[in-house]
Design a protein around this motif. Sequence first.
Motif, mmCIF file in Angstrom:
data_model
loop_
_atom_site.group_PDB
_atom_site.id
_atom_site.type_symbol
_atom_site.label_atom_id
_atom_site.label_comp_id
_atom_site.label_asym_id
_atom_site.label_seq_id
_atom_site.Cartn_x
_atom_site.Cartn_y
_atom_site.Cartn_z
ATOM 1 N N ALA A 62 0.838 -1.210 0.000
ATOM 2 C CA ALA A 62 0.000 0.000 0.000
ATOM 3 C C ALA A 62 0.869 1.255 0.000
ATOM 4 O O ALA A 62 0.577 2.224 -0.715
ATOM 5 C CB ALA A 62 -0.913 -0.010 1.223
ATOM 6 N N VAL A 63 1.970 1.222 0.753
ATOM 7 C CA VAL A 63 2.876 2.378 0.791
ATOM 8 C C VAL A 63 3.511 2.593 -0.591
ATOM 9 O O VAL A 63 3.598 3.725 -1.085
ATOM 10 C CB VAL A 63 3.952 2.180 1.894
ATOM 11 C CG1 VAL A 63 5.012 3.264 1.817
ATOM 12 C CG2 VAL A 63 3.307 2.178 3.269
ATOM 13 N N ILE A 64 3.919 1.489 -1.236
ATOM 14 C CA ILE A 64 4.516 1.607 -2.584
ATOM 15 C C ILE A 64 3.498 2.193 -3.564
ATOM 16 O O ILE A 64 3.822 3.065 -4.374
ATOM 17 C CB ILE A 64 5.015 0.229 -3.093
ATOM 18 C CG1 ILE A 64 6.177 -0.260 -2.231
ATOM 19 C CG2 ILE A 64 5.452 0.314 -4.558
ATOM 20 C CD1 ILE A 64 6.606 -1.688 -2.543
ATOM 21 N N ALA A 65 2.248 1.726 -3.475
ATOM 22 C CA ALA A 65 1.204 2.219 -4.390
ATOM 23 C C ALA A 65 0.969 3.721 -4.195
ATOM 24 O O ALA A 65 0.777 4.449 -5.168
ATOM 25 C CB ALA A 65 -0.090 1.449 -4.179
ATOM 26 N N ILE A 66 1.021 4.154 -2.936
ATOM 27 C CA ILE A 66 0.777 5.583 -2.662
ATOM 28 C C ILE A 66 1.940 6.431 -3.184
ATOM 29 O O ILE A 66 1.729 7.415 -3.896
ATOM 30 C CB ILE A 66 0.549 5.802 -1.149
ATOM 31 C CG1 ILE A 66 -0.787 5.175 -0.738
ATOM 32 C CG2 ILE A 66 0.563 7.288 -0.812
ATOM 33 C CD1 ILE A 66 -0.973 5.022 0.750
ATOM 34 N N PHE A 67 3.168 5.999 -2.866
ATOM 35 C CA PHE A 67 4.315 6.781 -3.348
ATOM 36 C C PHE A 67 4.470 6.649 -4.866
ATOM 37 O O PHE A 67 4.873 7.602 -5.539
ATOM 38 C CB PHE A 67 5.595 6.360 -2.615
ATOM 39 C CG PHE A 67 5.714 7.012 -1.276
ATOM 40 C CD1 PHE A 67 6.168 8.325 -1.173
ATOM 41 C CD2 PHE A 67 5.336 6.359 -0.121
ATOM 42 C CE1 PHE A 67 6.248 8.955 0.061
ATOM 43 C CE2 PHE A 67 5.420 6.977 1.128
ATOM 44 C CZ PHE A 67 5.873 8.282 1.215
ATOM 45 N N GLY A 68 4.151 5.475 -5.396
ATOM 46 C CA GLY A 68 4.235 5.266 -6.843
ATOM 47 C C GLY A 68 3.311 6.184 -7.602
ATOM 48 O O GLY A 68 3.646 6.670 -8.692
ATOM 49 N N PHE A 69 2.177 6.472 -6.997
ATOM 50 C CA PHE A 69 1.199 7.326 -7.685
ATOM 51 C C PHE A 69 1.718 8.756 -7.867
ATOM 52 O O PHE A 69 1.254 9.466 -8.750
ATOM 53 C CB PHE A 69 -0.133 7.341 -6.929
ATOM 54 C CG PHE A 69 -1.200 8.111 -7.644
ATOM 55 C CD1 PHE A 69 -1.825 7.571 -8.756
ATOM 56 C CD2 PHE A 69 -1.546 9.391 -7.254
ATOM 57 C CE1 PHE A 69 -2.786 8.293 -9.456
ATOM 58 C CE2 PHE A 69 -2.513 10.115 -7.936
ATOM 59 C CZ PHE A 69 -3.140 9.558 -9.043
ATOM 60 N N LEU A 70 2.696 9.148 -7.055
ATOM 61 C CA LEU A 70 3.267 10.501 -7.202
ATOM 62 C C LEU A 70 3.848 10.708 -8.601
ATOM 63 O O LEU A 70 3.976 11.849 -9.059
ATOM 64 C CB LEU A 70 4.360 10.730 -6.140
ATOM 65 C CG LEU A 70 3.892 10.770 -4.687
ATOM 66 C CD1 LEU A 70 5.081 10.971 -3.761
ATOM 67 C CD2 LEU A 70 2.874 11.889 -4.473
ATOM 68 N N ASP A 71 4.206 9.605 -9.265
ATOM 69 C CA ASP A 71 4.764 9.720 -10.617
ATOM 70 C C ASP A 71 3.687 10.037 -11.664
ATOM 71 O O ASP A 71 4.015 10.535 -12.743
ATOM 72 C CB ASP A 71 5.495 8.417 -10.979
ATOM 73 C CG ASP A 71 6.354 8.560 -12.226
ATOM 74 O OD1 ASP A 71 6.848 9.683 -12.463
ATOM 75 O OD2 ASP A 71 6.516 7.582 -12.954
#
Lengths: 243, 53
Positions: free
Chosen positions: A148-157
């Motif tokens: 979930a953390v990766i998905a949230i930070f990944g969305f910043l791209d």
Amino acid sequence: MKKLLYLWLPATGALLIYGFMQAWYIAPTEATMGNIQRIFYYHFAIANLMFLFFFLSFIASIGYLAVRRSNPLRAQSFDAFALANAEVGVVYCACVLIQGPLWARPVWGIWWTWDERLTSTLILFLIYVAYLMVRRFAVAGQTQTLAAVIAIFGFLDVPIVYFSIRWWRTQHPSPVIGGGPNTGLDPRIWVAVWWNLAAWLGWGLMLMAFRYYSIRREQRREQEQALAALEATLDIRGEESKR
Amino acid sequence: MNPSVLATILLQSDPAYWEAMKHRHLVLAYALTWAVQLGYAAWIFVRWRRAGR
């Protein structure tokens, strides 16, 4: 719900066929590039829907982190929704990365260039592939939280990918839609764009829904297995204490 | 000049070369898109059936 899904399939199939007809036979041939421009109808629709699926995964990941302690059962459905959307997003992103170079080679003379739009899209793809790898290979326990953390930070791209053609001068064309004065599309091209957007939205939602229910089934089976294992352990301990 | 480089230059100076490539790439882009999408759909179906057992 299942009946709705099974009705969705022929409706989406019809939309996809009509979208294809629009893209290949009804939309006018673009003056400069010729027929190769017809990749646009798939490329534009799939790229924009990729953003949508990553956005849904982002929202569901926030939901998972918000309720994972207070409501673990609801958190599981958020987690399944986040995973299903991330998978469909990755598949759509892969299609965009395949179509782009195939379009670029005859038009630009090169397959690939490390400009901001292309590079940020590749990074987005790799981030969400990493997300799926974590889900697949990380040792159970904190996997869902980590993902979930990766998905949230990944969305910043995603905003970087979207605005890259406005923020920088890129090899990728400037925005033709909402790009300011002297930009825009022929109304006949818009018709094909909308049909293909609707078709690929229907298709993506259908895949996502099937995948979501599949993940929920897997989760329930894992819970049942864990419960059965716990009950068996308790039975053994109960028998031992009787002795 | 290397004969193969010369041959490439001559080939690419022909507009028909690019037209043929445009047609080929258009078909390939649509075909590969569908290959990826249908491959994923098939994988979902397999997972769906497996999870349902």
